[in-house]
Write a protein that holds these residues in place. Structure first.
Motif, PDB file in Angstrom:
ATOM      1  N   ASN A 513       0.817  -1.309  -0.044  1.00  0.00           N
ATOM      2  CA  ASN A 513       0.022   0.102   0.045  1.00  0.00           C
ATOM      3  C   ASN A 513       0.785   1.175   0.075  1.00  0.00           C
ATOM      4  N   ASP A 514       1.780   1.330   0.711  1.00  0.00           N
ATOM      5  CA  ASP A 514       2.850   2.350   0.780  1.00  0.00           C
ATOM      6  C   ASP A 514       3.295   2.719  -0.448  1.00  0.00           C
ATOM      7  N   ILE A 515       3.891   1.643  -1.330  1.00  0.00           N
ATOM      8  CA  ILE A 515       4.332   1.603  -2.673  1.00  0.00           C
ATOM      9  C   ILE A 515       3.382   2.326  -3.566  1.00  0.00           C
ATOM     10  N   MET A 516       1.988   1.729  -3.610  1.00  0.00           N
ATOM     11  CA  MET A 516       1.344   2.221  -4.599  1.00  0.00           C
ATOM     12  C   MET A 516       0.735   3.469  -4.352  1.00  0.00           C
ATOM     13  N   ASN A 517       0.873   4.027  -3.059  1.00  0.00           N
ATOM     14  CA  ASN A 517       0.276   5.272  -2.635  1.00  0.00           C
ATOM     15  C   ASN A 517       1.500   6.328  -2.845  1.00  0.00           C
TER      16      ASN A 517
END
Length: 582
Positions: A513-517
């Motif tokens: 989620n951190d990467i995609m956001n």
């Protein structure tokens, strides 16, 4: 024509017109509700007055008819309870004509009604005595035509009255008929037939007064019409023809069980209401006209000053670039709005100047960066000298890594081009993996499963390489054997799909989620995942990008989806994005 007049009166949606329309709406709603209430109240009032007046006359007529019926009922009660009459009805007269004549004279006196041959006698005694002759008011029971009502009367007590449902007709005269049983010690000795002239009943019924275009009728228990006074000019064959949809109906029951019905056409009641509605509509139209003028004037007074100010800005763009030219006087609400607008324009101008300064600084830095870039020929020549030195010293490992680096940078630099073919990107990745194998002394395995038809398409340089770099440096870090990176590429028109997977340590949902956001700070060979995602969005739009699937301890798969474009199409797309961003 009418629409154009309305449009000229209500032009395009401006603040002035919005206020004007809202004033019309909010002032019209109360008067519309009041008008509806007045019309409804008037209708109910007219209807109530009409029905009350008819109801009063209907009750008066009913009482008169009931008085007439009671008169005949009372006289019949006197006759059937007269002991002398009961005794004489049971005598055996044989050939005693004198006694029979006395009996007939007593009966005539008791009845006290004139006798006419062409008129049905109001009282007829049907005697169950074969020795009696027929007289004016005496008839043998065997002579009467039997019917259900007579049979019922024979079985009924003296107090019960059996009304015949239909009218009795004799010589074009109609009669209401009822029967009563004449009993002596529970033994029936005859039937009393009472005939009431129906023309008298109808006359009292018509005293109600037929409403305009209405009707008065009397019906029996079976719903058959006995009397009809019709002013509707319509044929009324039965009671079902009078619908409550078209008529207001008032009814009352008589002592004989029949009903008097007065039907009033709703249209007659509606005529009075219609006149009231027309007056209300006239008043409403005058009210609307006055409110239109008042609202138009009010709206102009409220917004006229502000609209003049806005129009002045529209005609002169310099006012937005030089807020000092905007002159404001007054302290009313409009002046406060103008002051806030002036402050906003001033702030926007400051932001614009800051953006121009930043853009100039950025251009200057880009020029300096270009001037300080490494000359590729110097890099290639230096690597070549190192390569020959390694060969002279028979250092084959150094030769191998220098060859890999030369090939890698030849593709990576590619004379400053930022777009390369899919085949070149994959070739660069092969050399990159080879460099890492030698540098880390780990046998990284690169497995390529690529459809040949996608090799000729073009993409942004270093689109796949950072993902492979991340797989080696992070996913496979610490894995000394069986470290595999697989790249699968195939055509899924109109897109190309790359699936880069490794069998490394994997990651949890929070990291994904951190990467995609774009909250992930780790880098990928100097580019980082943020760079990859942003470049895909810049070149291909928001419908393309990356997807990440991973499981801790089992590995990670990154899917990249881009459009299948040739070099010319991709260059055009880049130029368009650059122009659109500027």
């Amino acid at each position: 024509m009418i629409k154009e007049k309305i449009r000229s009166f209500l032009p395009a949606s401006t603040m002035n017109n919005q206020i004007f329309k809202n004033l019309i709406i909010f002032t019209s709603i109360p008067i519309i509700l009041i008008s509806i209430y007045v019309c409804f109240y008037t209708y109910q009032k007219n209807k109530g007055e009409y029905l009350d007046a008819i109801g009063i006359r209907l009750n008066e007529s009913k009482n008169l008819i009931d008085e007439l019926l009671v008169k005949y009922i009372d006289k019949s009660s006197y006759m059937i309870t007269n002991q002398k009459l009961i005794k004489n009805l049971q005598k055996n007269y044989g050939n005693d004509l004198e006694q029979m004549i006395y009996f007939f004279e007593d009966t005539d006196a008791m009845i006290g009604e004139p006798y006419y041959e062409d008129i049905r006698s109001p009282f007829i005694i049907h005697a169950d005595n074969e020795t009696l002759f027929d007289g004016k008011f005496i008839d043998k029971l065997t002579n009467i035509e039997s019917n259900d009502f007579i049979e019922e009367a024979k079985k009924s007590p003296t107090t019960e009255i059996i009304w015949k449902s239909d009218l009795t007709v004799k010589d074009d005269q109609r009669y209401l008929t009822f029967y009563r049983n004449i009993v002596d010690f529970k033994t029936s000795i005859g039937i009393l037939e009472v005939n009431i002239p129906y023309n008298i009943v109808a006359l009292k019924m018509d005293m109600i007064g037929v409403p305009d275009r209405g009707l008065i009728l009397s019906v029996n228990k079976d719903g058959d019409i006995l009397h009809l006074n019709n002013q509707t000019q319509l044929e009324i064959p039965n009671l079902q023809s009078i619908s409550q949809k078209d008529y207001f109906i008032v009814s009352s029951s008589l002592k004989d069980g029949n009903q008097i019905i007065v039907a009033i056409p709703k249209m007659e009641v509606n005529k009075k209401t219609f006149r009231t509605i027309m007056l209300v509509v006239g008043f409403f139209m005058i009210y609307i006209f006055v409110m239109l003028l008042a609202s138009k004037t009010t709206a102009h007074r409220i917004t006229g000053n502000l609209e003049n100010f806005i129009n002045k800005i529209k005609r002169n763009d310099q006012l937005l670039l030089n807020e000092e030219l905007i002159q404001i006087t007054g302290t009313d609400d409009v002046s406060i709005i103008k002051l806030k607008l002036k402050e906003l324009v001033s702030r926007l101008n400051e932001i614009h100047k800051e953006m121009v300064t930043v853009k100039l600084e950025k251009s200057s830095l880009e020029i300096e960066l270009l001037q300080s870039r490494i000359n590729p020929h110097l890099l290639y020549n230096s690597l070549s000298v190192i390569n020959w030195t390694a060969l002279w010293n028979k250092d084959h490992k150094t030769v191998e890594i220098i060859d890999a680096m030369t090939k890698y940078y030849r593709i990576a630099l590619s004379k400053g081009n930022s777009l390369i073919s899919v085949a070149s990107e994959l070739e660069m990745i092969k050399e990159y993996v080879k460099i890492n194998v030698i540098a880390h002394s780990v046998d990284y395995q690169l497995v390529l499963d690529i459809e040949e038809e996608i090799l000729g398409f073009y993409t942004s340089k270093h689109l796949i390489q950072p993902v492979v770099e991340n797989a080696i440096l992070h996913g496979l870090n610490g894995k000394s054997e069986n470290a595999i990176v697989t790249i699968k590429g195939y055509l899924a028109l109109p897109d190309i799909v790359f699936e880069i997977s490794d069998n490394g340590r994997g990651m949890g949902p929070e990291s994904i989620n951190d990467i995609m956001n774009l909250n992930f700070t780790a880098s990928f060979g100097g580019y980082g995942i943020k760079n990859v995602i942003k470049r895909i969005q810049a070149y291909y739009g928001n419908n393309h990008g990356i997807a990440i699937e991973s499981e801790v301890g089992k590995g990670t798969k990154v899917t990249i989806r881009i459009e299948a474009l040739n070099e010319a199409e991709l260059n055009e797309r880049r130029e368009f994005r650059t122009f659109d961003a500027s």
